[in-house]
Design an enzyme around this catalytic site. Structure first.
Site, short mmCIF file in Angstrom:
data_model
loop_
_atom_site.label_atom_id
_atom_site.label_comp_id
_atom_site.label_asym_id
_atom_site.label_seq_id
_atom_site.Cartn_x
_atom_site.Cartn_y
_atom_site.Cartn_z
N GLU A 87 -69.82 -32.17 9.59
CA GLU A 87 -69.13 -32.65 10.79
C GLU A 87 -69.23 -31.63 11.93
O GLU A 87 -69.47 -31.99 13.09
CB GLU A 87 -67.67 -32.94 10.46
CG GLU A 87 -66.91 -33.62 11.57
CD GLU A 87 -67.45 -35.00 11.91
OE1 GLU A 87 -67.59 -35.30 13.11
OE2 GLU A 87 -67.74 -35.79 11.00
N GLU A 94 -74.70 -32.60 18.82
CA GLU A 94 -74.37 -33.53 19.91
C GLU A 94 -74.11 -32.77 21.22
O GLU A 94 -74.58 -33.18 22.28
CB GLU A 94 -73.16 -34.39 19.55
CG GLU A 94 -73.48 -35.47 18.55
CD GLU A 94 -72.29 -36.38 18.29
OE1 GLU A 94 -71.17 -36.09 18.75
OE2 GLU A 94 -72.50 -37.40 17.62
#
Length: 149
Positions: A87, A94
Site C-alpha cells: 500500500e 502514484e
C-alpha cells in the site's frame, strides 16, 4: 556485446545521491522523521490505509483470541506487513507518476494500475494465509463457544 560494469556505464555505486537529489539526509534522526512524516501522510490522505488499520486491528484481536503459536503469529505479521508495504509503495508510485506527468500518459496509467494490482495481489495472498492459519482454530473455537460438536 552489452555494456556493463566493466566500462562504467551501469556502475551505480559511483553515483553520489547528493549530486542528483535536492534533499539527501545526512542524519539518521532526520531520516526517521521523514519516514514518520510518510506514515502521517498515508493516514491523513490515503483512505485505504485507514481501512487497512482496521483490518490489521481485527486480525490481531482474532489472533490473540485464538491463541495461535509463535510461528503462526510470524506468518500473520509477515503477511500483514507485506500488505502495508504494498500500500505504501503504491502511494509512492502514484505520487511520483502524478508529479512526473501533467497529462495522464497511457504508460503512466499502466504504472498506477500495476502498482494497484500489486496491492490487490498482496491482499489476496494475505487473506489466503489468514484463512490457512486462522481458519481451523476459528472453527474449533466457534464449535466450543456455540456448543456444536
Amino acid at each position: 556485446m552489452g555494456r556493463g560494469l566493466a566500462d562504467g556505464h551501469s556502475d551505480s555505486t559511483r553515483l553520489d545521491p547528493a549530486a542528483h537529489s535536492p534533499v539527501v539526509s545526512a542524519s539518521r534522526w532526520r531520516s526517521l522523521m521523514y519516514a514518520i512524516a510518510g506514515c502521517g501522510y498515508m493516514f491523513r490522505y490515503q483512505k485505504n490505509t485507514r481501512i487497512l488499520l482496521l483490518a490489521t486491528f481485527l486480525v490481531l484481536l482474532l489472533t490473540i483470541w485464538l491463541e495461535v503459536n509463535p510461528i503462526e503469529w510470524a506468518l500473520l505479521l509477515l503477511a500483514t506487513g507485506m500488505v502495508w508495504q504494498a500500500e505504501f509503495f503504491n502511494a509512492a508510485i502514484e505520487a511520483a507518476v502524478n508529479l512526473a506527468v501533467s497529462d495522464l500518459h497511457p504508460m503512466a496509467r499502466v504504472a498506477k494500475d500495476v502498482a494497484a494490482a500489486s496491492v490487490l495481489l498482496t491482499v489476496l495472498t494475505s487473506i489466503a494465509i489468514g484463512l490457512i492459519v486462522l481458519g481451523p482454530p476459528l472453527v474449533n473455537r466457534l464449535h466450543l463457544v456455540l456448543g456444536v460438536p
